[in-house]
Write a protein that holds these residues in place. Sequence first.
Motif, PDB file in Angstrom:
ATOM      1  N   ASP A   3       0.768  -1.366  -0.124  1.00  0.00           N
ATOM      2  CA  ASP A   3      -0.378  -0.193   0.067  1.00  0.00           C
ATOM      3  C   ASP A   3       1.162   1.279  -0.043  1.00  0.00           C
ATOM      4  N   SER A   4       0.235   2.554  -0.475  1.00  0.00           N
ATOM      5  CA  SER A   4       0.882   3.714  -0.112  1.00  0.00           C
ATOM      6  C   SER A   4      -0.273   4.538  -0.037  1.00  0.00           C
ATOM      7  N   THR A   5       0.175   6.078  -0.252  1.00  0.00           N
ATOM      8  CA  THR A   5      -1.013   7.387   0.307  1.00  0.00           C
ATOM      9  C   THR A   5      -0.128   8.329  -0.742  1.00  0.00           C
ATOM     10  N   ALA A   6      -1.159   8.993  -1.177  1.00  0.00           N
ATOM     11  CA  ALA A   6      -1.064  10.158  -2.302  1.00  0.00           C
ATOM     12  C   ALA A   6      -1.973  11.272  -1.290  1.00  0.00           C
ATOM     13  N   SER A  12      -7.197  12.121   1.678  1.00  0.00           N
ATOM     14  CA  SER A  12      -5.737  11.774   1.092  1.00  0.00           C
ATOM     15  C   SER A  12      -6.448  10.830   0.611  1.00  0.00           C
ATOM     16  N   VAL A  13      -5.570   9.494  -0.665  1.00  0.00           N
ATOM     17  CA  VAL A  13      -6.258   8.150  -0.693  1.00  0.00           C
ATOM     18  C   VAL A  13      -4.940   7.259  -0.437  1.00  0.00           C
ATOM     19  N   ARG A  14      -4.843   6.599   0.231  1.00  0.00           N
ATOM     20  CA  ARG A  14      -3.758   5.332   0.975  1.00  0.00           C
ATOM     21  C   ARG A  14      -4.699   3.849  -0.330  1.00  0.00           C
ATOM     22  N   VAL A  15      -3.795   2.933  -1.180  1.00  0.00           N
ATOM     23  CA  VAL A  15      -3.738   2.270  -2.548  1.00  0.00           C
ATOM     24  C   VAL A  15      -3.426   1.290  -1.541  1.00  0.00           C
ATOM     25  N   VAL A  16      -4.420  -0.217  -1.044  1.00  0.00           N
ATOM     26  CA  VAL A  16      -3.789  -0.795  -1.037  1.00  0.00           C
ATOM     27  C   VAL A  16      -4.318  -2.256  -2.143  1.00  0.00           C
ATOM     28  N   GLY A  17      -2.809  -2.690  -2.340  1.00  0.00           N
ATOM     29  CA  GLY A  17      -2.939  -4.396  -3.351  1.00  0.00           C
ATOM     30  C   GLY A  17      -2.982  -5.157  -2.177  1.00  0.00           C
ATOM     31  N   ARG A 260      -9.275   0.607 -16.543  1.00  0.00           N
ATOM     32  CA  ARG A 260      -9.536   0.289 -15.515  1.00  0.00           C
ATOM     33  C   ARG A 260      -9.015   0.993 -14.633  1.00  0.00           C
ATOM     34  N   ASP A 261      -7.168   0.668 -14.562  1.00  0.00           N
ATOM     35  CA  ASP A 261      -6.554   1.841 -14.261  1.00  0.00           C
ATOM     36  C   ASP A 261      -6.296   3.765 -13.672  1.00  0.00           C
ATOM     37  N   ALA A 262      -7.569   3.787 -15.067  1.00  0.00           N
ATOM     38  CA  ALA A 262      -7.359   5.534 -15.300  1.00  0.00           C
ATOM     39  C   ALA A 262      -8.952   5.911 -14.291  1.00  0.00           C
ATOM     40  N   HIS A 286      -3.221  -3.613 -10.426  1.00  0.00           N
ATOM     41  CA  HIS A 286      -3.808  -2.349 -10.260  1.00  0.00           C
ATOM     42  C   HIS A 286      -2.900  -1.013  -9.828  1.00  0.00           C
ATOM     43  N   ARG A 287      -2.941  -1.357  -8.563  1.00  0.00           N
ATOM     44  CA  ARG A 287      -1.836  -0.543  -7.841  1.00  0.00           C
ATOM     45  C   ARG A 287      -1.090   0.437  -8.183  1.00  0.00           C
ATOM     46  N   GLU A 288      -0.372   0.241  -8.917  1.00  0.00           N
ATOM     47  CA  GLU A 288       1.274   0.893  -9.580  1.00  0.00           C
ATOM     48  C   GLU A 288       1.068   1.911 -10.415  1.00  0.00           C
ATOM     49  N   GLY A 289      -0.116   1.093 -11.206  1.00  0.00           N
ATOM     50  CA  GLY A 289      -0.452   2.414 -12.453  1.00  0.00           C
ATOM     51  C   GLY A 289      -1.641   3.383 -11.736  1.00  0.00           C
ATOM     52  N   ILE A 290      -2.788   3.043 -11.087  1.00  0.00           N
ATOM     53  CA  ILE A 290      -3.589   3.659 -10.554  1.00  0.00           C
ATOM     54  C   ILE A 290      -2.825   4.898  -9.309  1.00  0.00           C
TER      55      ILE A 290
END
Length: 497
Positions: A3-6, A12-17, A260-262, A286-290
């Motif tokens: 995961d990472s946070t933008a 904020s958005v934290r993306v969890v793969g 779908r990433d976009a 999808h995590r990296e593209g998002i």
Amino acid sequence: MSDSTATTDEGSVRVVGTAHVSPESVGEVERTIAEERPDVVAVELDEGRFRQLKGEQPDDLSAGDLLRGNTVFQFLAYWMLSYVQTRLGDEFDISPGADMLAAVETAEEVGSGVALVDRDIQMTIQRFWARMTGGEKLQMLLSLPLAFASPLAVGLGIGLTTGLLLGVPLEAFLGPLVLPATPAIPGLLVSIADFLLVATVLGLALGTLLTTAFVWSAPEEDEQEEFDIEDMTDTDVVSTMLEEFRQFSPGGAEALIDERDAFIAHRLVALREQGHRVVAVVGAGHREGIERYLGHPETLPPMDSLVGHESGRRFSPYKILGYLFTLGFLVFFLLLAMAGARNGFLLRLFGAWFFINGIFATVLAKLGGAHWASALVGGAVAWLTSVNPLLAPGWFAGYVELRYLDVNVGDINTLNEILSDEESPLDELWERLREVALFRLIAIVALTNVGSIVASFLFAAIVLPILAAGVGGVDGVVSLMVQGAENSADLIWGALT
């Protein structure tokens, strides 16, 4: 699990793969949401899959959605993707989508909102199918039966079926090829026996070649690495898998992954700009593209380029062949008329064309499980759809059959459960499959079309020579067409001069 946070000034958005069939991913999702207590939990689901995951019945599919163009083949592709995920879930003793369900349930427990941020699955599969080449589609559909049966069974099944289909035109235009004609045996019996012999030999030969190819293409047991489901969230492993898929089908990867990433990133950017703190639970692929789009939202493609049905090529080889076939059929009757062929002869030709197409299409539709109304409609239009291969009698039979069937995406899960049963005999599995609305519909559409195709070749092989006996046989018909062409040329020349 990764995961990472933008973060921006708004939110904020934290993306969890995650891996969709990983128990470890389920635990990580639950812990992350419980610790973060975000305003919104965004999940990689659309409305239909969300309802299905919650145990609700998905909306029934409309006839227009299901039978438009190549939609039946698109559902076969979706079925294959779903089946692979189901088998992985069985192997690791977890239901596919457990990570998304855990995200939704944990969000409800901590009081977070839930946002469905994925594109509609039917739209995704339609665009995925439209972007693939013919060879990629064939290879993908061939892999579906290989997931259910041995290479020998699949190879011989495809080979024998192809042998039967190839045997019809061969016998129609070149037969008898093996058995000699004899006055003691009627010509029709010789043709039937010769057809069965030729079709069987062709089918076994092709089946042997396919079986050998399937066996050689399968990896050796000692070459197969032990599979760890948690590798599905490792960045390097996921990137490698995606790159392999792009090499197989660049267009398919674009529709299934990049778009779908976009699409998901658009939804997440909107939530962030509204000031929400978001935890987004998505597949690791999808995590990296998002994240790339979240960091540079100005690079996002317009949303209207990511939605809607993808149109196929207007003049594909298949369509061109269909137009030429239709033109040839019309020219055939026009030239006979211009040659002065008697109306009775033309009416007998047309009547035979109508009845032989209708009978074969109706009978095979019934074998597929169609109601009489559906089978008769398919048979009634088979003469016209044979003239124009861009249409198909199976579509019409399918539209009527949908009056008796309720088809929805949930049928695919039912099919997966049936095919996962490795103990039941084949005849019992077949009966259970026929009880599933989606499978019955596909069988009816396919068999009705096959009936019309076979009837068209039999018309040329058997019926036309019989009807043409009064005008000198097939050679006499050809002479009439030449005369009709000459008469047409004289008429056109006279009109111009």
